[in-house]
Write an enzyme that holds these catalytic residues in place. Sequence first.
Site, PDB file in Angstrom:
ATOM      1  N   HIS A 100       0.859  -1.168   0.000  1.00  0.00           N
ATOM      2  CA  HIS A 100       0.000   0.000   0.000  1.00  0.00           C
ATOM      3  C   HIS A 100       0.911   1.239   0.000  1.00  0.00           C
ATOM      4  O   HIS A 100       2.026   1.178   0.511  1.00  0.00           O
ATOM      5  CB  HIS A 100      -0.799  -0.075   1.301  1.00  0.00           C
ATOM      6  CG  HIS A 100      -1.866   0.930   1.448  1.00  0.00           C
ATOM      7  ND1 HIS A 100      -1.688   2.059   2.194  1.00  0.00           N
ATOM      8  CD2 HIS A 100      -3.116   0.969   0.973  1.00  0.00           C
ATOM      9  CE1 HIS A 100      -2.813   2.759   2.157  1.00  0.00           C
ATOM     10  NE2 HIS A 100      -3.692   2.125   1.430  1.00  0.00           N
ATOM     11  N   CYS A 138      -4.775   2.693  -3.720  1.00  0.00           N
ATOM     12  CA  CYS A 138      -3.514   3.216  -3.195  1.00  0.00           C
ATOM     13  C   CYS A 138      -2.399   2.186  -3.343  1.00  0.00           C
ATOM     14  O   CYS A 138      -1.566   2.013  -2.443  1.00  0.00           O
ATOM     15  CB  CYS A 138      -3.652   3.667  -1.732  1.00  0.00           C
ATOM     16  SG  CYS A 138      -4.833   4.983  -1.552  1.00  0.00           S
TER      17      CYS A 138
END
Lengths: 148, 408
Positions: free
Chosen positions: B121, B362
Site C-alpha cells: 500500500h 492506493c
Amino acid sequence: MSLDDLYRRVIMDHYQKPRNRGTIEDGAVTVNLNNPTCGDRIQLQMRIEDEKIAEAKFVGEGCSISMASASMMTEAVRGLSLDDAMKMAELFSLMMQGKDIDPESYGLDIGDIEALQGVSKFPARIKCATLAWKAMEKGCGECKLKSE
Amino acid sequence: MNEHEIRKSFPILHQEVNGHPLVYLDNAATSQKPIQVIEAIENYYKKNNSNVHRGVHTLGNRATEAYEGAREKVASFINAGSSHEIVFTRGTTTALNLVAQSYARAFLKEGDEIVITPAEHHSNLIPWQQAAKATGATLKYIPLQEDGTVSLENVRKTITHRTKLVSIAYVSNVLGTINPIKEIAHIAHGHGAILVVDGAQSTPHLKVDVQELDCDFYAFSGHKMLGPTGIGALYGKRKWLEKMEPVEFGGEMIDFVDLYDSTWKEIPWKFEGGTPIIAGAVGLGAAIDFLQEIGMNEIAAHERKLVQYAFEKLEGIDGITIYGPRKGRSGVITFNLDHVHPHDVATVLDAEGVAVRAGHHCCQPLMKWLNVTATARASMYLYNTEEDIDRFINALIKTKEYFSHVLG
C-alpha cells in the site's frame, strides 16, 4: 437514481468509438492530467492556429465516462477560439454542478455533450467527466499566457 | 458467531441505499462502527472530557485513565510485552512514517538496503522511498510470484547482509494474501535487519500476536477495526523505541524544558506531542472490547467461510477476472468484469445498494504489476452475511447484463 441517465447511448458510443483518439505529431500543446484517486489519466494535445483550436486529440485510460467526455470535448472545441473553449469549459463545470444552463446564451453549440448532463446526479463520477475538460482549460490557459 | 445478531449493533447497516438494502462491502477502506463504540465516544465527551496527564482534578484523572486504559487494551489485543510499547498515532500511515523518520533516518546510511514488496500500500511504500532518499540507502523489492504471493525463497534471495530494514504488509489490501511474517522476521533477523509490519488489513481480521510474530514494529489503524478515524497505533520493541528520537516536539512529550535544551518523557509518551486524540483512543478501546467479545479467531473463520462462498458463486459468472491466489487469503476479492471499467462496475453496484471500492486502492505499483489501471474490490467483515454475498453476486450479474445492453 437511474443508471440510464448516466449511461446514455451516445456516451457509450463515444466510449466504444472514441473520436480524435491519438496524438498530434508536432507543434501541439500537450497537457497530461490524471485523477490521482482512481488512476484515470489523459494526454490531451491541441494544435493552435490563430488563437483557435485547429485540432484536439487525446490518449488515455479510464472509465466510460472519462473517455466519452474526452471524445466529446475534442469534437466540441475544434475550431473554437481559446476564449470560447474556456467559456465552454465553464459551461460544462456548471452543468456538472447540476445547474440549468442555456448554451445558446453563451453562443456555443455543445452538441453531444448534453448527454453528460446526467453525470451531475452521480457525484462520485463528476471527476471522471471533468478530467478532459480540466486538461483543455489548462492547455488553453498556457497558450494564452504564452501569447500575452 | 452469529452475524445476524452482530448486525443489530450497527445502526448504519439498517438502511436502504438507492432503494435497496445496503450491502456494505468496502471494509478494507473503512469499517462501520457499532453502537458500543459510538456511545463510548459520546459518553466520554458528555461526562469525562478533559485533557490528559496534566489536570489534578477529577475529570482530568478520568480522561487520563480512559486514555491510558485504551493503551492497555491495545497492548493486550496484539499481545505487546508492555503498554509502554504502544504509541498512539493517527493511524497506520503516521505510524509507519514515525518509523521511517525516526528509526530509518537515524540508523540507516548509504549502502544499506530497505526491502519491501511491489504489493505494498502507498503508506508502506512512500515513507521508505523518502527514507531511502534521505539516507542514501537503496530501496529493494522482493519479487512477487505469479499469483501475487511472496515466497520465502524470494525473501531469502532479496535480503542480504546489507539489508537493515524490511517492511511488509501482513495482509494485502488488494490481493488479500496473508504473508508469512514470522518466517520473514526470522530471515530478516538472521541478517541483522529489523522487520516492520503494516498491520492495517490484518489487525481487524486476524488474531495478532506481535511477540509470536517477532516483528520489531507493527502499525495499524483504528477505523478499519470498528473504531473511529484518526486513531491508530505503533507497536515497537522497547529496545528500539528507547533509542529513537521523537519526530514531533512540543507540549506533552517533554520532561524538562530549558531555554536552549530539553529532555523527553519516557516511552511511549515522548512520541505523543500535543493533546492526543483522547476520544479516539476511548473509541478504539471500545472497538477492541467488541471484537474480543466475539473472538478474533471466530471473525477470521467467518470471513474465510464468506470468501469461499463468494468464490463459488463468482466462478459461475463468465467474464470475471479475480486477482491474487485462491487460497490462504483474507476476505478481500479484487476483480474486473470484462469490457467494463471498474468505476462503471462500482456505479451500477451502487445503484443496487452494494458498496464496493473501485480504483487503484492506493497500490499503483501493484496495479502496474497486475497490468491493469484499476480494479473493483469487495471486502468483507464480521457483519457481512451470505445474503450480502448473494446480493452482491446478483448485482454483479445485473451489471454485466446492463453493460452488454448499453454497449450493444
